[in-house]
Design a protein around this motif. Structure first.
Motif, PDB file in Angstrom:
ATOM      1  N   ALA A  42      11.662  -0.493  -9.634  1.00  0.00           N
ATOM      2  CA  ALA A  42      12.582  -1.301 -10.347  1.00  0.00           C
ATOM      3  C   ALA A  42      13.743  -1.551  -9.949  1.00  0.00           C
ATOM      4  N   ASP A  43      14.435  -0.818  -8.803  1.00  0.00           N
ATOM      5  CA  ASP A  43      15.838  -0.884  -8.392  1.00  0.00           C
ATOM      6  C   ASP A  43      15.597  -1.663  -7.059  1.00  0.00           C
ATOM      7  N   ALA A  44      14.696  -2.232  -6.832  1.00  0.00           N
ATOM      8  CA  ALA A  44      14.782  -3.204  -5.572  1.00  0.00           C
ATOM      9  C   ALA A  44      15.216  -4.486  -5.824  1.00  0.00           C
ATOM     10  N   ASP A  45      16.218  -4.469  -6.409  1.00  0.00           N
ATOM     11  CA  ASP A  45      16.935  -5.880  -6.837  1.00  0.00           C
ATOM     12  C   ASP A  45      17.162  -6.701  -5.423  1.00  0.00           C
ATOM     13  N   GLU A  46      17.635  -6.020  -4.435  1.00  0.00           N
ATOM     14  CA  GLU A  46      18.035  -6.941  -3.284  1.00  0.00           C
ATOM     15  C   GLU A  46      16.919  -7.415  -2.707  1.00  0.00           C
ATOM     16  N   LEU A  47      15.493  -7.451  -3.095  1.00  0.00           N
ATOM     17  CA  LEU A  47      14.520  -8.404  -2.676  1.00  0.00           C
ATOM     18  C   LEU A  47      14.400  -9.337  -3.570  1.00  0.00           C
ATOM     19  N   SER A  48      15.040  -9.513  -4.634  1.00  0.00           N
ATOM     20  CA  SER A  48      14.641 -10.802  -5.770  1.00  0.00           C
ATOM     21  C   SER A  48      15.225 -11.931  -5.049  1.00  0.00           C
ATOM     22  N   VAL A  49      16.437 -12.335  -4.433  1.00  0.00           N
ATOM     23  CA  VAL A  49      16.732 -13.206  -3.751  1.00  0.00           C
ATOM     24  C   VAL A  49      15.937 -13.938  -2.550  1.00  0.00           C
ATOM     25  N   THR A  50      15.626 -12.670  -1.926  1.00  0.00           N
ATOM     26  CA  THR A  50      14.490 -13.057  -0.702  1.00  0.00           C
ATOM     27  C   THR A  50      13.392 -13.784  -1.277  1.00  0.00           C
ATOM     28  N   ARG A  51      12.723 -13.101  -2.379  1.00  0.00           N
ATOM     29  CA  ARG A  51      11.427 -13.371  -2.972  1.00  0.00           C
ATOM     30  C   ARG A  51      11.467 -14.753  -3.508  1.00  0.00           C
ATOM     31  N   HIS A  52      12.617 -15.083  -4.456  1.00  0.00           N
ATOM     32  CA  HIS A  52      12.643 -16.272  -4.902  1.00  0.00           C
ATOM     33  C   HIS A  52      13.009 -17.353  -4.038  1.00  0.00           C
ATOM     34  N   ALA A  53      13.752 -17.246  -2.925  1.00  0.00           N
ATOM     35  CA  ALA A  53      13.636 -18.209  -2.012  1.00  0.00           C
ATOM     36  C   ALA A  53      12.269 -18.698  -1.219  1.00  0.00           C
ATOM     37  N   ASN A  73       1.039  -1.279  -0.058  1.00  0.00           N
ATOM     38  CA  ASN A  73       0.036  -0.029   0.132  1.00  0.00           C
ATOM     39  C   ASN A  73       0.629   1.146   0.140  1.00  0.00           C
ATOM     40  N   GLY A  74       1.905   1.401   0.755  1.00  0.00           N
ATOM     41  CA  GLY A  74       2.732   2.253   0.672  1.00  0.00           C
ATOM     42  C   GLY A  74       3.607   2.500  -0.664  1.00  0.00           C
ATOM     43  N   ALA A  75       3.814   1.653  -1.453  1.00  0.00           N
ATOM     44  CA  ALA A  75       4.304   1.636  -2.887  1.00  0.00           C
ATOM     45  C   ALA A  75       3.432   2.176  -3.616  1.00  0.00           C
ATOM     46  N   TRP A  76       2.157   1.709  -3.519  1.00  0.00           N
ATOM     47  CA  TRP A  76       1.096   2.258  -4.295  1.00  0.00           C
ATOM     48  C   TRP A  76       0.740   3.801  -4.081  1.00  0.00           C
ATOM     49  N   LEU A  77       0.687   4.089  -2.771  1.00  0.00           N
ATOM     50  CA  LEU A  77       0.342   5.540  -2.512  1.00  0.00           C
ATOM     51  C   LEU A  77       1.708   6.523  -2.510  1.00  0.00           C
ATOM     52  N   GLY A  78       2.670   6.110  -2.521  1.00  0.00           N
ATOM     53  CA  GLY A  78       3.880   6.833  -2.782  1.00  0.00           C
ATOM     54  C   GLY A  78       4.492   7.236  -1.391  1.00  0.00           C
ATOM     55  N   ALA A  79       4.204   6.570  -0.299  1.00  0.00           N
ATOM     56  CA  ALA A  79       4.971   6.449   0.928  1.00  0.00           C
ATOM     57  C   ALA A  79       6.408   5.882   1.066  1.00  0.00           C
ATOM     58  N   ASP A  80       7.056   6.241   1.878  1.00  0.00           N
ATOM     59  CA  ASP A  80       8.464   5.731   1.974  1.00  0.00           C
ATOM     60  C   ASP A  80       8.324   4.583   2.965  1.00  0.00           C
ATOM     61  N   VAL A  81       8.420   3.378   2.402  1.00  0.00           N
ATOM     62  CA  VAL A  81       8.205   2.012   2.890  1.00  0.00           C
ATOM     63  C   VAL A  81       9.345   1.358   2.709  1.00  0.00           C
ATOM     64  N   SER A  82      10.493   1.872   2.164  1.00  0.00           N
ATOM     65  CA  SER A  82      11.883   1.105   2.220  1.00  0.00           C
ATOM     66  C   SER A  82      12.408   0.347   3.429  1.00  0.00           C
ATOM     67  N   GLY A  83      12.111   0.886   4.447  1.00  0.00           N
ATOM     68  CA  GLY A  83      12.676   0.106   5.817  1.00  0.00           C
ATOM     69  C   GLY A  83      11.865  -1.116   5.952  1.00  0.00           C
ATOM     70  N   LEU A  84      10.464  -1.127   5.398  1.00  0.00           N
ATOM     71  CA  LEU A  84       9.929  -2.226   5.651  1.00  0.00           C
ATOM     72  C   LEU A  84      10.222  -3.570   4.488  1.00  0.00           C
ATOM     73  N   ALA A  85      10.989  -2.935   3.582  1.00  0.00           N
ATOM     74  CA  ALA A  85      11.531  -3.647   2.447  1.00  0.00           C
ATOM     75  C   ALA A  85      12.626  -4.623   2.725  1.00  0.00           C
ATOM     76  N   THR A  86      13.437  -3.643   3.750  1.00  0.00           N
ATOM     77  CA  THR A  86      14.514  -4.461   4.482  1.00  0.00           C
ATOM     78  C   THR A  86      14.187  -5.439   5.637  1.00  0.00           C
ATOM     79  N   TRP A  87      12.994  -5.057   6.058  1.00  0.00           N
ATOM     80  CA  TRP A  87      12.490  -5.884   7.225  1.00  0.00           C
ATOM     81  C   TRP A  87      12.431  -7.180   6.809  1.00  0.00           C
TER      82      TRP A  87
END
Length: 328
Positions: free
Chosen positions: A197-208, A141-155
């Motif tokens: 599109a630059d959130a490549d660090e999540l790809s390994v996590t997602r694929h696992a 929802n943050g990505a959709w509405l433009g909020a900074d949720v980058s900390g949650l991506a790392t979480w």
């Protein structure tokens, strides 16, 4: 896949939140056709009704995950009663899933940052809390509405369990992943990646995490080979937080299209489960309804043909039959 005229007309005779997706994903209508239907979300139908119910402070029902009047010790909180589905997060989930453009919610991200706090420890809304499902919806929802949720991506990278998935009960000591929690987390991560599109660090996590489900054919316990639960084959819309084979294969369709890859053959048994639920008239039935308070119903009662479930099932089967390299 060519839809019979009667089935096509039945699906098109629906609220704009569904009609535009049928036009785009099942009928392959030109963009100007489905975008014209999508443009109506703001002014008519289910989405417009939810927009009109928003509080002045940006929330719905006065709360982040539960309504402000929810009694955690009352009958509504009893086992089996079903939690309310009216508060902010659930309403945002619906509007996002239905394809409402973010600009229709204008200052909502800022209002929630200012006014909304999680029921858990009064934590600020866009920072999330400890529940991975809640954090996944907040990430999307943050990505959709433009909020900074980058900390949650790392979480999500930091809280992935050793078997590849997640479990909302990790905070109380759970060390094995949950099908429900893993699918909810995957859906949030994929949506975030689609917007960043630059959130490549999540790809390994997602694929696992995808591998966690694929190793189990989306259906089974890894050790015993038994179906993980009866809810796997029980289809209901809205999906809410519950796992089902239909919802899981729909996720893998979206992920494959995002990654530009073919369908994984390990989806085949889950696909078969979806196909077997089709009725002789080509439709899928609403099998049950998740209990709990709602603003209004958006689908039929149990036992009746569901346009939503029929749409999702046909979309998945269309993709599978066209894209899967595996013999079936």
């Amino acid at each position: 896949m060519t839809l019979p005229a009667q089935l096509r007309d039945w699906l098109l005779d629906s609220d704009p939140v569904l009609r535009w997706q049928v036009q785009r994903d099942l009928l392959n209508e030109p963009e100007e056709v489905w975008e014209a239907s999508r443009a109506r979300l703001r002014t008519e139908g289910f989405a417009a009704k939810l927009l009109a119910l928003q509080d002045a402070d940006g929330q719905w029902a006065g709360g982040a995950f539960f309504p402000a009047d929810f009694d955690f010790a009352g009958p509504e909180a009893a086992d089996g009663a079903g939690q309310p589905w009216t508060a902010t997060t659930w309403t945002l989930n619906s509007l996002r899933d239905w394809g409402l453009p973010a600009h229709a919610l204008s200052a909502t991200a800022e209002l929630l940052a200012k006014n909304s706090r999680w029921e858990y420890d009064e934590l600020p809304y866009w920072g999330g809390e400890v529940d991975c499902c809640i954090n996944a919806w907040t990430l999307a929802n943050g990505a959709w509405l433009g909020a900074d949720v980058s900390g949650l991506a790392t979480w999500f990278i930091e809280h992935q369990l050793t078997d590849g998935g997640w479990n909302c009960e990790w905070v109380t000591g759970a060390t094995r992943s949950s099908f429900h929690s893993t699918l909810n987390s995957l859906s949030g991560i994929l949506y975030y990646q689609a917007k960043h599109a630059d959130a490549d660090e999540l790809s390994v996590t997602r694929h696992a995490a995808e591998e966690y489900l694929l190793q189990r054919s989306l259906l089974y316990r890894l050790g015993s080979g038994e179906m993980v639960g009866p809810w796997v084959a029980r289809f209901a819309y809205p999906f809410r937080w519950f796992y089902s084979a239909l919802r899981a294969v729909d996720y893998f369709r979206t992920a494959a299209l995002h990654d530009g890859i073919a369908a994984d053959p390990r989806l085949s048994e889950a696909i078969d489960l979806v196909r077997q639920a089709q009725q002789p008239d080509g439709r899928w039935l609403q099998e049950w309804r998740h209990p709990g308070r709602v603003w209004f119903d958006v689908d039929v009662p149990p036992g009746e043909p569901s346009k939503w479930l029929t749409f999702y099932a046909l979309r998945v089967l269309q993709w599978w039959d066209e894209e899967s390299p595996a013999p079936r």
